[in-house]
Design a protein around this motif. Structure first.
Motif, PDB file in Angstrom:
ATOM      1  N   THR A 182      36.793  44.916  38.422  1.00  0.00           N
ATOM      2  CA  THR A 182      36.408  43.655  37.781  1.00  0.00           C
ATOM      3  C   THR A 182      37.335  43.524  36.564  1.00  0.00           C
ATOM      4  N   PHE A 212      34.609  46.499  47.192  1.00  0.00           N
ATOM      5  CA  PHE A 212      34.207  45.342  46.374  1.00  0.00           C
ATOM      6  C   PHE A 212      35.103  45.170  45.137  1.00  0.00           C
ATOM      7  N   THR A 213      36.366  45.607  45.268  1.00  0.00           N
ATOM      8  CA  THR A 213      37.304  45.468  44.154  1.00  0.00           C
ATOM      9  C   THR A 213      37.965  44.086  44.186  1.00  0.00           C
ATOM     10  N   ALA A 214      38.008  43.436  43.011  1.00  0.00           N
ATOM     11  CA  ALA A 214      38.545  42.078  42.917  1.00  0.00           C
ATOM     12  C   ALA A 214      40.057  42.074  43.134  1.00  0.00           C
ATOM     13  N   ASP A 215      40.772  43.006  42.493  1.00  0.00           N
ATOM     14  CA  ASP A 215      42.228  43.034  42.555  1.00  0.00           C
ATOM     15  C   ASP A 215      42.678  44.491  42.699  1.00  0.00           C
ATOM     16  N   HIS A 218      28.830  44.687  37.663  1.00  0.00           N
ATOM     17  CA  HIS A 218      28.296  44.542  39.026  1.00  0.00           C
ATOM     18  C   HIS A 218      26.816  44.897  39.096  1.00  0.00           C
ATOM     19  N   ASN A 232      30.459  37.125  41.526  1.00  0.00           N
ATOM     20  CA  ASN A 232      31.171  38.382  41.686  1.00  0.00           C
ATOM     21  C   ASN A 232      32.626  38.086  42.077  1.00  0.00           C
ATOM     22  N   PRO A 233      33.605  38.603  41.308  1.00  0.00           N
ATOM     23  CA  PRO A 233      35.010  38.308  41.633  1.00  0.00           C
ATOM     24  C   PRO A 233      35.531  39.072  42.853  1.00  0.00           C
ATOM     25  N   ALA A 234      34.722  39.962  43.435  1.00  0.00           N
ATOM     26  CA  ALA A 234      35.187  40.751  44.586  1.00  0.00           C
ATOM     27  C   ALA A 234      35.525  39.828  45.749  1.00  0.00           C
ATOM     28  N   LYS A 235      36.628  40.177  46.447  1.00  0.00           N
ATOM     29  CA  LYS A 235      37.041  39.353  47.593  1.00  0.00           C
ATOM     30  C   LYS A 235      36.583  40.041  48.875  1.00  0.00           C
ATOM     31  N   GLY A 236      35.337  39.887  49.210  1.00  0.00           N
ATOM     32  CA  GLY A 236      34.832  40.464  50.460  1.00  0.00           C
ATOM     33  C   GLY A 236      34.717  41.977  50.385  1.00  0.00           C
TER      34      GLY A 236
END
Ligand SMILES: [Zn+2]
Length: 240
Positions: free
Chosen positions: A155, A192-195, A63, A97-101
């Motif tokens: 990530t 900002f965590t993707a999963d 990031h 960035n793979p973060a979802k919002g």
């Protein structure tokens, strides 16, 4: 700021970059925001060291608020920069960035975070031109000999780094002790965590590590056990 004689931190605790010294040589763990470059010489002086002593930058993930001054230092001083292989493309700016919002947010803390980052060049981060990679379980040949523990979720290539000589576990954003988007203190899944589910599952990979210092990318050092921090993250995640 000195945490221990061989362990210093750049920044006020909102975005952390750590300096680790062993036998007169330094590894930088995460490079925060570009403006920290200006703070680095004085912090090294406070450790009795200089830029000449910095051997490596190791990133906990790709990031932008961890890459900070890494590219500048790599170009100007040829300092090698490394990251887990699954985050290399992110660190080079080749994938989004793979973060979802944002997840939950409060306007005050959110503005403080973006203002803090923005004033320190956080909106003009340069991705890395080159980065070397490591895998899970590797012991890195840099000062402090960090051992890599892959903790995917924030990530895909998020990694915790265990530096046994300092009794320290650098968790990156595997969890945070301050949620920069809400201001909530204490161990929790990082914004900002993707999963998030995977991030919580990954904590099983670090919960039995013994370390006096548990050092997140965002927030103050956690001085309880890793197991206790992990328990609190799980508890908070389950209640949300
Ligand atoms: Zn971060």
């Amino acid at each position: 700021m000195q945490l221990a004689p061989s362990l210093h931190r750049l920044g006020n605790g909102l975005i952390n970059s750590y300096l680790v010294e062993e036998s007169g040589e330094v590894t930088i763990i995460d490079a925060g925001v570009p403006g920290y470059w200006g703070d680095l010489p004085a912090e090294l002086t406070a450790m009795g060291r200089s830029l000449e002593d910095v051997r490596a930058i190791v990133l906990t993930h790709g990031h932008s608020d961890h890459i900070g001054f890494a590219e500048r230092m790599r170009r100007e001083r040829h300092t090698p920069v490394s990251v887990h292989e699954l985050d290399a493309a992110l660190a080079r700016g080749e994938v989004p960035n793979p973060a979802k919002g944002l997840g939950p947010a409060k306007i005050g803390p959110l503005l403080r975070f973006f203002l803090y980052a923005g004033l320190r060049g956080g909106m003009r981060n340069r991705p890395l031109g080159e980065v070397t990679t490591f895998g899970d379980g590797a012991v890195l040949d840099v000062p402090g000999s960090p051992r890599v523990i892959l903790t995917p979720g924030h990530t895909p290539g998020s990694a915790a780094l265990h530096v046994a000589s300092l009794d320290a576990l650098f968790v990156g954003d595997a969890f945070a002790t301050k949620a920069v988007t809400t201001g909530q203190e204490g161990p929790g899944v990082a914004p900002f965590t993707a999963d998030a589910e995977e991030a919580v599952r990954s904590l099983a990979r670090i919960e039995n590590v013994e370390a006096r210092w548990v050092l997140p990318g965002h927030g103050e050092a956690w001085t309880g056990s890793v197991a206790e921090a992990v328990r609190l993250v799980r508890e908070r995640a389950a209640s949300q």
